[in-house]
Design a protein around this motif. Structure first.
Motif, short mmCIF file in Angstrom:
data_model
loop_
_atom_site.label_atom_id
_atom_site.label_comp_id
_atom_site.label_asym_id
_atom_site.label_seq_id
_atom_site.Cartn_x
_atom_site.Cartn_y
_atom_site.Cartn_z
N THR A 144 1.24 4.31 -2.88
CA THR A 144 0.25 5.16 -3.16
C THR A 144 0.98 6.64 -2.86
O THR A 144 0.44 7.64 -3.12
N LEU A 177 -2.06 -2.49 4.27
CA LEU A 177 -2.91 -1.26 4.56
C LEU A 177 -2.20 -0.28 4.99
O LEU A 177 -1.38 -0.49 6.06
N ALA A 229 -1.69 -0.63 -5.97
CA ALA A 229 -2.20 0.05 -4.66
C ALA A 229 -3.29 1.09 -4.99
O ALA A 229 -3.23 1.67 -5.93
N SER A 281 -5.09 3.75 2.28
CA SER A 281 -4.69 3.14 1.05
C SER A 281 -4.61 1.36 1.29
O SER A 281 -4.10 0.86 2.38
N ILE A 282 -4.79 0.64 0.30
CA ILE A 282 -4.66 -0.64 0.35
C ILE A 282 -3.84 -1.12 -0.96
O ILE A 282 -3.81 -0.56 -1.85
N GLY A 283 -2.95 -2.17 -0.78
CA GLY A 283 -2.06 -2.67 -1.79
C GLY A 283 -2.15 -4.07 -1.91
O GLY A 283 -2.26 -4.86 -0.86
N ALA A 340 0.76 -1.30 -0.17
CA ALA A 340 0.22 -0.07 -0.11
C ALA A 340 0.93 1.31 0.06
O ALA A 340 0.36 2.52 -0.46
N LYS A 352 -5.82 4.30 -3.18
CA LYS A 352 -6.04 5.15 -2.28
C LYS A 352 -7.49 5.42 -2.16
O LYS A 352 -8.08 6.09 -2.84
#
Length: 421
Positions: free
Chosen positions: A56, A208, A152, A160-162, A53, A154
């Motif tokens: 981002t 995260l 990733a 943000s999650i990746g 994440a 946002k």
């Protein structure tokens, strides 16, 4: 089956445990932090290794290239309980080079992609051929190189999650001496068994990243396990003992298969800006080594049966680290950290192909901004393993290899550069 045959049979252990270590250092600037804040600190594309994440937070296109070398001090010393002849093996880990490459690209204000190539799993041991523990191990290596495409997104300004599938190419090698002497009545040179293979496994990195406020952000990252299977026909040389040759046929080593799982991990990190100069960092982590230990082949043979299973009694480990970064001036950033990892084995389960123990990390590094588009960095980490006792016994003959690794340590030196476009 005689004790001599069992002395041969235990050569088929495949714990690959010289590599029973996850290396946090891959040449990146974070080398100087002992893994503190690794899932919460996003200053270059290498963050995708610790938390996908994080990319981002990187603007434009960024490229990071790094190199490192691990210098070891792993010397075995026999004690009065040792029953095997031979020398003490020398320094089993002299050096191991490595490199990594990371790239990130900002697609828009919300999304980013990246790619990483890095090696953060594995080590290698190489003892003298005629050392006292040669019937347990002479050489052991497990090296894993990971390739990780990453995406990733946002979801909000703060969250943000990746995700990144992780493809690992792994190499395994094990070489051990075979005792040709039958019941001590012969004086024949040792034979040798070598097993090596490569395999590819796939896992997943998830991350995260959440900004609590303008000064603090938290990262939570998970890496799934990666299953590897090594299958090969072992190379056996100079075996002239008829009982051992019979055991070879009985054990069907032409189809020897070793299964191994690179452990799943969880890492929670925090990064806090104390002021314009100081950033405080911390991490807590868990690693699932208990599953990694139920692998390989260790044969305890009798006249009635041959068992082809091994449990190295690995246990889960935990990690804790604290660190800080200090902005010396607009161009220079200083990092330092202290970390601790618990041992994946109890003292009674330690073996010479797996000289693992608890580890303390002390690290420091510098980052220098040449201009707005180029940073260079260098870091040093001391991994202190201390004194590690070994008392390893052949189950049927009862002969014991006894001694210790005194003041064992790894020295990791890394450097690299990050370009921003």
């Amino acid at each position: 089956m005689t004790p001599v045959v069992f002395g041969f049979a235990t050569l088929l252990c495949g714990s690959a445990s010289a590599g029973g270590i996850l290396i946090y250092e891959a040449g990146q600037e974070g080398n100087g932090l002992a893994n503190a804040g690794a899932a919460a600190l996003a200053v270059d594309p290498s963050v995708l290794m610790s938390n996908p994440a994080g990319i981002t937070q990187l603007s434009g296109t960024q490229v990071s290239a790094n190199a490192q070398v691990i210098l070891g001090d792993m010397k075995f010393s026999r004690d009065s309980g040792n029953q095997f002849g031979g020398n003490e093996g020398g320094n089993a880990l002299q050096y191991l080079p490595g490199a990594s490459f990371f790239v990130s690209h900002q697609i828009d204000d919300r999304s980013a992609i990246g790619f990483g190539m890095y090696g953060n799993f594995g080590l290698a041991l190489d003892y003298d051929d005629d050392w006292a523990g040669r019937y347990f191990n002479q050489e052991a290596a497990i090296i894993g190189v990971s390739f990780q495409p990453t995406f990733a997104y946002k979801f909000t300004d703060d969250l943000s999650i990746g995700i990144g599938p992780r493809i690992m190419y792994a190499y395994y090698r094990n070489e051990t001496a075979i005792n040709n002497n039958l019941l001590g009545l012969r004086d024949s040179p040792d034979g040798q068994l070598e097993f090596k293979d490569t395999d590819t496994g796939v896992g997943l990195n998830l991350g995260l990243l959440y900004r609590l406020n303008e000064s603090t952000q938290i990262g939570l990252a998970y890496t799934s396990k990666i299953d590897l299977e090594f299958k090969d026909s072992p190379t056996v040389r100079k075996v002239d003992n008829p009982i051992i040759n019979a055991a070879l046929r009985r054990l069907d080593v032409d189809s020897l298969k070793l299964d191994m799982s690179v452990p799943q991990t969880v890492l929670l990190s925090v990064a806090h800006d104390l002021d314009s100069k100081w950033k405080l960092l911390g991490s807590l982590g868990w690693q699932d080594w208990s599953e990694f230990g139920d692998i390989g082949v260790e044969v305890d043979a009798s006249a009635a049966e041959v068992s082809r299973s091994a449990d190295r009694n690995y246990k889960d480990t935990w990690h804790a680290s604290l660190g800080a970064q200090y902005q010396v001036n607009p161009r220079v950033r200083w990092s330092f950290g202290l970390g601790y990892d618990s041992s994946a084995v109890n003292d009674r389960d330690r073996t010479v192909d797996n000289p693992m123990g608890e580890a303390w990390r002390v690290a420091t590094g510098l980052n220098y901004q040449i201009d707005e588009s180029l940073d260079v960095h260098a870091a040093y980490t001391l991994v202190w393993l201390g004194d590690m006792e070994v008392d390893q016994t052949k189950a049927r003959s009862g002969d014991t290899l006894s001694g210790s690794y005194r003041n064992a340590a790894l020295h990791i030196i890394g450097a690299g550069a990050t370009w921003r476009f």
